[in-house]
Write a protein that holds these residues in place. Structure first.
Motif, PDB file in Angstrom:
ATOM      1  N   GLY A  37       0.759  -0.997   0.046  1.00 33.74           N
ATOM      2  CA  GLY A  37       0.010  -0.140   0.183  1.00 33.74           C
ATOM      3  C   GLY A  37       0.801   1.407   0.181  1.00 33.74           C
ATOM      4  N   ILE A  38       1.879   1.217  -0.657  1.00 40.06           N
ATOM      5  CA  ILE A  38       3.034   2.372  -0.473  1.00 40.06           C
ATOM      6  C   ILE A  38       3.117   2.819  -2.170  1.00 40.06           C
ATOM      7  N   ALA A  39       2.871   3.970  -2.290  1.00 45.22           N
ATOM      8  CA  ALA A  39       3.068   4.408  -3.717  1.00 45.22           C
ATOM      9  C   ALA A  39       4.496   4.995  -3.741  1.00 45.22           C
ATOM     10  N   GLN A  40       5.161   4.430  -5.099  1.00 37.21           N
ATOM     11  CA  GLN A  40       6.471   4.905  -5.556  1.00 37.21           C
ATOM     12  C   GLN A  40       6.625   6.491  -5.658  1.00 37.21           C
ATOM     13  N   ARG A  41       7.486   6.958  -5.344  1.00 35.25           N
ATOM     14  CA  ARG A  41       7.911   8.240  -5.458  1.00 35.25           C
ATOM     15  C   ARG A  41       8.670   8.506  -6.720  1.00 35.25           C
ATOM     16  N   ASP A  42       8.602   9.659  -7.085  1.00 36.17           N
ATOM     17  CA  ASP A  42       9.551  10.109  -8.566  1.00 36.17           C
ATOM     18  C   ASP A  42      10.843   9.709  -8.305  1.00 36.17           C
ATOM     19  N   HIS A  43      11.485   9.488  -9.280  1.00 34.61           N
ATOM     20  CA  HIS A  43      12.820   8.979  -9.214  1.00 34.61           C
ATOM     21  C   HIS A  43      13.799   9.680  -8.217  1.00 34.61           C
ATOM     22  N   ASP A  44      13.857  11.015  -8.428  1.00 38.26           N
ATOM     23  CA  ASP A  44      14.896  11.693  -7.387  1.00 38.26           C
ATOM     24  C   ASP A  44      14.320  11.563  -6.174  1.00 38.26           C
ATOM     25  N   ALA A  45      13.025  11.753  -6.114  1.00 33.34           N
ATOM     26  CA  ALA A  45      12.695  11.877  -4.859  1.00 33.34           C
ATOM     27  C   ALA A  45      12.846  10.736  -3.980  1.00 33.34           C
ATOM     28  N   ARG A  46      12.792   9.484  -4.525  1.00 30.21           N
ATOM     29  CA  ARG A  46      13.324   8.103  -3.935  1.00 30.21           C
ATOM     30  C   ARG A  46      14.446   8.194  -3.252  1.00 30.21           C
ATOM     31  N   TYR A  47      15.428   9.076  -3.664  1.00 33.13           N
ATOM     32  CA  TYR A  47      16.827   9.175  -3.164  1.00 33.13           C
ATOM     33  C   TYR A  47      16.955  10.208  -2.166  1.00 33.13           C
ATOM     34  N   ASP A  48      15.751  11.148  -2.371  1.00 30.01           N
ATOM     35  CA  ASP A  48      15.671  12.000  -1.294  1.00 30.01           C
ATOM     36  C   ASP A  48      15.397  11.319   0.174  1.00 30.01           C
ATOM     37  N   TYR A  49      14.398  10.482  -0.315  1.00 29.78           N
ATOM     38  CA  TYR A  49      13.872   9.725   1.014  1.00 29.78           C
ATOM     39  C   TYR A  49      14.776   8.744   1.496  1.00 29.78           C
ATOM     40  N   ALA A  50      15.588   8.123   0.557  1.00 30.33           N
ATOM     41  CA  ALA A  50      16.606   7.080   1.010  1.00 30.33           C
ATOM     42  C   ALA A  50      17.926   7.835   1.776  1.00 30.33           C
ATOM     43  N   GLN A  51      17.980   9.123   1.554  1.00 29.44           N
ATOM     44  CA  GLN A  51      18.995   9.756   2.333  1.00 29.44           C
ATOM     45  C   GLN A  51      18.534  10.195   3.655  1.00 29.44           C
ATOM     46  N   GLU A  52      17.331  10.662   3.751  1.00 28.71           N
ATOM     47  CA  GLU A  52      16.796  10.758   5.285  1.00 28.71           C
ATOM     48  C   GLU A  52      16.758   9.307   6.174  1.00 28.71           C
ATOM     49  N   TRP A  53      16.323   8.302   5.365  1.00 29.18           N
ATOM     50  CA  TRP A  53      16.380   6.970   5.990  1.00 29.18           C
ATOM     51  C   TRP A  53      17.928   6.776   6.283  1.00 29.18           C
ATOM     52  N   LEU A  54      18.547   6.644   5.681  1.00 27.53           N
ATOM     53  CA  LEU A  54      20.191   6.286   5.978  1.00 27.53           C
ATOM     54  C   LEU A  54      20.761   7.369   7.044  1.00 27.53           C
ATOM     55  N   ASP A  55      20.430   8.647   6.874  1.00 29.73           N
ATOM     56  CA  ASP A  55      20.798   9.449   7.844  1.00 29.73           C
ATOM     57  C   ASP A  55      20.380   8.869   9.301  1.00 29.73           C
ATOM     58  N   ALA A  56      19.065   8.708   9.123  1.00 31.50           N
ATOM     59  CA  ALA A  56      18.487   8.276  10.543  1.00 31.50           C
ATOM     60  C   ALA A  56      19.038   6.914  11.043  1.00 31.50           C
ATOM     61  N   ILE A  57      19.344   5.904  10.292  1.00 30.88           N
ATOM     62  CA  ILE A  57      19.790   4.611  10.695  1.00 30.88           C
ATOM     63  C   ILE A  57      21.360   5.111  11.215  1.00 30.88           C
ATOM     64  N   LYS A  58      22.269   5.889  10.476  1.00 32.15           N
ATOM     65  CA  LYS A  58      23.367   6.050  11.007  1.00 32.15           C
ATOM     66  C   LYS A  58      23.635   6.666  12.194  1.00 32.15           C
ATOM     67  N   LEU A  59      22.639   7.701  12.459  1.00 35.07           N
ATOM     68  CA  LEU A  59      22.427   8.354  13.903  1.00 35.07           C
ATOM     69  C   LEU A  59      21.947   7.346  14.836  1.00 35.07           C
ATOM     70  N   ILE A  60      20.909   6.472  14.605  1.00 36.29           N
ATOM     71  CA  ILE A  60      20.868   5.516  15.677  1.00 36.29           C
ATOM     72  C   ILE A  60      22.004   4.515  15.959  1.00 36.29           C
ATOM     73  N   TRP A  61      22.776   4.380  14.819  1.00 38.24           N
ATOM     74  CA  TRP A  61      23.838   3.440  15.199  1.00 38.24           C
ATOM     75  C   TRP A  61      25.028   4.105  16.003  1.00 38.24           C
ATOM     76  N   SER A  62      24.900   5.558  15.890  1.00 37.08           N
ATOM     77  CA  SER A  62      25.988   6.317  16.525  1.00 37.08           C
ATOM     78  C   SER A  62      25.848   6.344  17.933  1.00 37.08           C
ATOM     79  N   ARG A 107      16.144   6.609  20.536  1.00 41.61           N
ATOM     80  CA  ARG A 107      17.058   5.797  21.284  1.00 41.61           C
ATOM     81  C   ARG A 107      17.401   4.455  21.039  1.00 41.61           C
ATOM     82  N   GLY A 108      18.614   3.846  20.470  1.00 36.72           N
ATOM     83  CA  GLY A 108      19.030   2.631  19.970  1.00 36.72           C
ATOM     84  C   GLY A 108      20.003   2.049  20.827  1.00 36.72           C
ATOM     85  N   LYS A 109      19.776   0.978  21.733  1.00 37.82           N
ATOM     86  CA  LYS A 109      20.875   0.008  22.045  1.00 37.82           C
ATOM     87  C   LYS A 109      20.615  -1.186  21.938  1.00 37.82           C
ATOM     88  N   PRO A 110      21.586  -2.238  21.767  1.00 36.78           N
ATOM     89  CA  PRO A 110      23.028  -1.817  21.498  1.00 36.78           C
ATOM     90  C   PRO A 110      23.221  -1.076  20.320  1.00 36.78           C
TER      91      PRO A 110
END
Length: 375
Positions: free
Chosen positions: A147-172, A190-193
């Motif tokens: 039930g998730i709509a695909q974004r336009d091509h460049d917007a997919r990478y804009d979303y992925a950038q936020e997603w990966l930034d969030a992941i890396k912060l949780i791992w930091s 908060r993310g542990k371990p």
């Protein structure tokens, strides 16, 4: 005390092999060979578990899965049965000692807080051997399942950038932080371990477009690109272009490609088997479905181009064909290493049946050439 697992060690997959070898697509039925031969890869759990143990003992560097949620149909229901990749990796990491195992993750389908926790769990079980292959997604009918709509091509990478930034912060080492993104909004996270051994998982991506390539060189440790079917020199130029782009961002990046190996004692045997699998007994209806999803049909491209695409996708979803006796296969892999590639992810018609021959005949040739250590 846990051993340290630095990002440098993880990117090197914790060994000194100068040219990395991985197995690609074993979590999917038929792997990446769109064929109807009876011995095609079944991809049951026992098949994957036994293969992972064999690959680990053979000194194979990594296992890379395909993130697939729905098969492509055809007579074989190509890739119709697949294991989800983070849980697949977790199980295989528990049963192995040295090999790196990736999860291939569609960023829009996995909440970053949950994904970060799942991947850390896998990373601890594997003591620092988990890797992330991030995908922004393109199969429309798969996204409809969620039930998730695909974004336009460049917007997919804009979303992925936020997603990966969030992941890396949780791992930091950050704790209790907010993430007020455009697409992703998180509060008091908060993310542990944290990831095992003080590092973080190696991150790969395979974006083919300029936008995708720019995303990879900004964010990832490794990038998948298509090797040339024309010349080694052309592959070397493509590799250097990626590395030069990364240097513009002050970064180094490992560059990999994807291949399909058919190795037999003689060239004739290898060529005959290849012809049987992907010409005489190809699942052509599944091939045409794969192409149609990419808007490649007899109505959109010239006939000769369409026929070429059909041959390439039947062989293994367009991976570089490496067909021959052990000397020829080893020579092709050595040439790819000399072109600057860090490694290759390969698929086989039946991974468990064919890996022992590669282990016994091809890997020692690469070791004698100085590209790998002896297992």
């Amino acid at each position: 005390m846990h051993p340290k697992r630095s990002l440098r060690d993880r990117t090197a997959m914790n060994n000194n092999n100068g040219f990395k070898i991985g197995l690609f697509g074993a979590n999917c039925s038929s792997g990446r060979a769109v064929t109807m031969v009876r011995e095609r890869w079944p991809a049951g759990w026992d098949d994957n578990l036994n293969l992972a143990k064999m690959a680990d003992e053979a000194g194979v560097d990594f296992l890379l899965p395909v993130a697939r949620w729905k098969g492509y149909g055809g007579d074989t229901d190509y890739q119709g049965s697949t294991f989800e990749t983070i849980t697949w990796a977790t199980g295989l990491l528990a049963a192995t000692k040295n090999i790196t195992v990736f999860g291939t993750v569609h960023a829009p389908l996995f909440h970053p807080v949950i994904a970060a926790k799942e991947m850390v769990t896998a990373d601890h079980i594997g003591e620092g051997r988990f890797g992330l292959n991030i995908v922004v997604g393109w199969n429309e009918d798969e996204f409809e399942m969620f039930g998730i709509a695909q974004r336009d091509h460049d917007a997919r990478y804009d979303y992925a950038q936020e997603w990966l930034d969030a992941i890396k912060l949780i791992w930091s080492e950050r704790e209790d932080f907010d993430f007020p993104g455009r697409y992703i909004k998180l509060r008091n996270v908060r993310g542990k371990p944290k990831p095992f051994g003080g590092g973080r998982p190696i991150i790969m991506n395979a974006g083919a477009s300029p936008t995708g390539q720019a995303f990879a060189v900004r964010n990832c440790d490794a990038f998948f690109m298509q090797a040339s079917r024309v010349s080694v020199g052309e592959t070397a130029v493509r590799v250097e272009n990626v590395k030069a782009l990364a240097r513009q961002h002050g970064r180094d990046i490992a560059v990999y490609t994807v291949g399909v190996i058919t190795c037999r004692p003689t060239m004739r045997e290898a060529q005959d088997y290849h012809h049987r699998c992907v010409v005489d007994e190809a699942d052509w209806s599944a091939v045409d479905r794969l192409l149609a999803l990419r808007a490649i049909t007899p109505h959109t491209v010239p006939a000769a181009e369409f026929a070429r695409h059909r041959r390439e996708f039947a062989h293994g979803n367009s991976g570089l064909p490496i067909i021959g006796d052990p000397d020829h296969v080893a020579r092709m892999l050595i040439d790819l290493g000399n072109a600057g590639l860090t490694g290759i992810a390969v698929s086989l018609v039946n991974y468990a049946d064919e890996l022992p021959y590669l282990r016994d005949e091809v890997l020692p040739r690469l070791a004698r050439a100085g590209l790998r250590e002896m297992a």
